[in-house]
Design an enzyme around this catalytic site. Structure first.
Site, PDB file in Angstrom:
ATOM      1  N   LYS A  15       0.827  -1.199   0.000  1.00 23.03           N
ATOM      2  CA  LYS A  15       0.000   0.000   0.000  1.00 23.03           C
ATOM      3  C   LYS A  15       0.870   1.261   0.000  1.00 23.03           C
ATOM      4  CE  LYS A  15      -3.721  -2.354   2.489  1.00 23.03           C
ATOM      5  NZ  LYS A  15      -4.560  -2.330   3.698  1.00 23.03           N
ATOM      6  N   TYR A  55     -12.569  -3.046  -3.748  1.00 30.48           N
ATOM      7  CA  TYR A  55     -13.234  -3.110  -2.450  1.00 30.48           C
ATOM      8  C   TYR A  55     -14.751  -3.245  -2.568  1.00 30.48           C
ATOM      9  CZ  TYR A  55      -8.710  -1.900  -0.473  1.00 30.48           C
ATOM     10  OH  TYR A  55      -7.383  -1.912  -0.111  1.00 30.48           O
ATOM     11  N   PHE A  63     -16.003   2.819   6.133  1.00 26.58           N
ATOM     12  CA  PHE A  63     -14.556   2.939   5.971  1.00 26.58           C
ATOM     13  C   PHE A  63     -14.103   2.941   4.516  1.00 26.58           C
ATOM     14  CE2 PHE A  63     -15.350  -1.630   6.346  1.00 26.58           C
ATOM     15  CZ  PHE A  63     -14.625  -2.137   5.268  1.00 26.58           C
ATOM     16  N   ARG A  91      -0.808 -14.405   3.866  1.00 25.77           N
ATOM     17  CA  ARG A  91      -1.555 -13.777   4.968  1.00 25.77           C
ATOM     18  C   ARG A  91      -0.852 -14.039   6.299  1.00 25.77           C
ATOM     19  NH1 ARG A  91      -6.258 -11.414   3.817  1.00 25.77           N
ATOM     20  NH2 ARG A  91      -7.260 -11.902   5.795  1.00 25.77           N
ATOM     21  N   THR A  97      -4.385  -7.852  10.747  1.00 25.91           N
ATOM     22  CA  THR A  97      -4.766  -6.603  10.089  1.00 25.91           C
ATOM     23  C   THR A  97      -4.423  -5.384  10.941  1.00 25.91           C
ATOM     24  OG1 THR A  97      -6.549  -7.752   8.958  1.00 25.91           O
ATOM     25  CG2 THR A  97      -6.699  -5.376   9.035  1.00 25.91           C
ATOM     26  N   ARG A 108       3.486  -6.783   9.239  1.00 28.39           N
ATOM     27  CA  ARG A 108       2.809  -5.756  10.036  1.00 28.39           C
ATOM     28  C   ARG A 108       3.346  -5.696  11.462  1.00 28.39           C
ATOM     29  NH1 ARG A 108      -2.753  -7.890   7.533  1.00 28.39           N
ATOM     30  NH2 ARG A 108      -2.821  -6.620   5.650  1.00 28.39           N
ATOM     31  N   ASN A 122      -1.823  -0.359   7.128  1.00 26.38           N
ATOM     32  CA  ASN A 122      -1.168  -1.585   7.589  1.00 26.38           C
ATOM     33  C   ASN A 122      -0.247  -2.200   6.551  1.00 26.38           C
ATOM     34  OD1 ASN A 122      -3.093  -2.642   5.883  1.00 26.38           O
ATOM     35  ND2 ASN A 122      -4.203  -3.753   7.453  1.00 26.38           N
ATOM     36  N   HIS A 125      -1.737  -5.619   1.500  1.00 26.01           N
ATOM     37  CA  HIS A 125      -2.992  -6.347   1.297  1.00 26.01           C
ATOM     38  C   HIS A 125      -2.614  -7.700   0.726  1.00 26.01           C
ATOM     39  CE1 HIS A 125      -6.876  -7.578  -0.393  1.00 26.01           C
ATOM     40  NE2 HIS A 125      -6.185  -7.897  -1.473  1.00 26.01           N
ATOM     41  N   GLU A 136      -9.292 -10.444  -7.857  1.00 27.67           N
ATOM     42  CA  GLU A 136      -8.395  -9.301  -7.688  1.00 27.67           C
ATOM     43  C   GLU A 136      -7.286  -9.287  -8.737  1.00 27.67           C
ATOM     44  OE1 GLU A 136      -9.081  -9.002  -2.854  1.00 27.67           O
ATOM     45  OE2 GLU A 136      -7.167  -9.757  -3.605  1.00 27.67           O
TER      46      GLU A 136
END
Length: 144
Positions: A15, A55, A63, A91, A97, A108, A122, A125, A136
């Site tokens: 991100k 999204y 959000f 993940r 998250t 993270r 964070n 993704h 995606e």
């Protein structure tokens, strides 16, 4: 022996907060160190239309607007990684998250923290299922 049916692809996004902080290379290093293959990598600015579609499952939630704004605030490193159970593997590499709760040793957990902003920044993704990954990847890399 590897079960070909468990070889997957996943979308990873570093991100804008991760790119700004110079962590894109570290994220790629960790993906490769885990033994996954980088299939596609592109540094790009995501426009609002792509982000709204990305999204879409969260449409109408409060959000989403701030999240789209944050994701459009700078370059995003989009990555397709491939490997055995890569969806859950990445993940696990990413960590929880909420970066405050992410354990040390995860992306993270090692590099994230709460900034007190409207959206959790964070760093990364990762697709949450093989089905989400396929959707995606088709959005971010339509030629694959």
């Amino acid at each position: 022996m590897t079960d070909a049916s468990s070889t997957q692809r996943t979308l990873v996004l570093v991100k804008p907060d991760g790119v700004r902080r110079g962590l894109a290379g570290e994220v790629l290093r960790r993906i490769e160190a885990k033994g996954y293959t980088l299939v596609a990598v592109e540094l790009r600015r995501a426009d609002e239309a792509l982000l709204v579609e990305h999204y879409a499952e969260h449409a109408g939630k409060p959000f989403v607007g701030p999240l789209v704004e944050m994701m459009a605030s700078g370059p995003v490193l989009a990555v397709v990684a491939e490997g055995h159970r890569v969806v859950e593997g990445f993940r696990s590499l990413a960590g929880a998250t909420d970066p405050t709760l992410a354990v040390p040793g995860t992306i993270r957990g090692d590099f994230g923290r709460a900034w007190g902003r409207p959206v959790i920044e964070n760093l990364v993704h990762g697709s949450d299922s093989p089905e989400s990954a396929a959707r995606e990847i088709a959005l971010w890399f339509p030629g694959l």
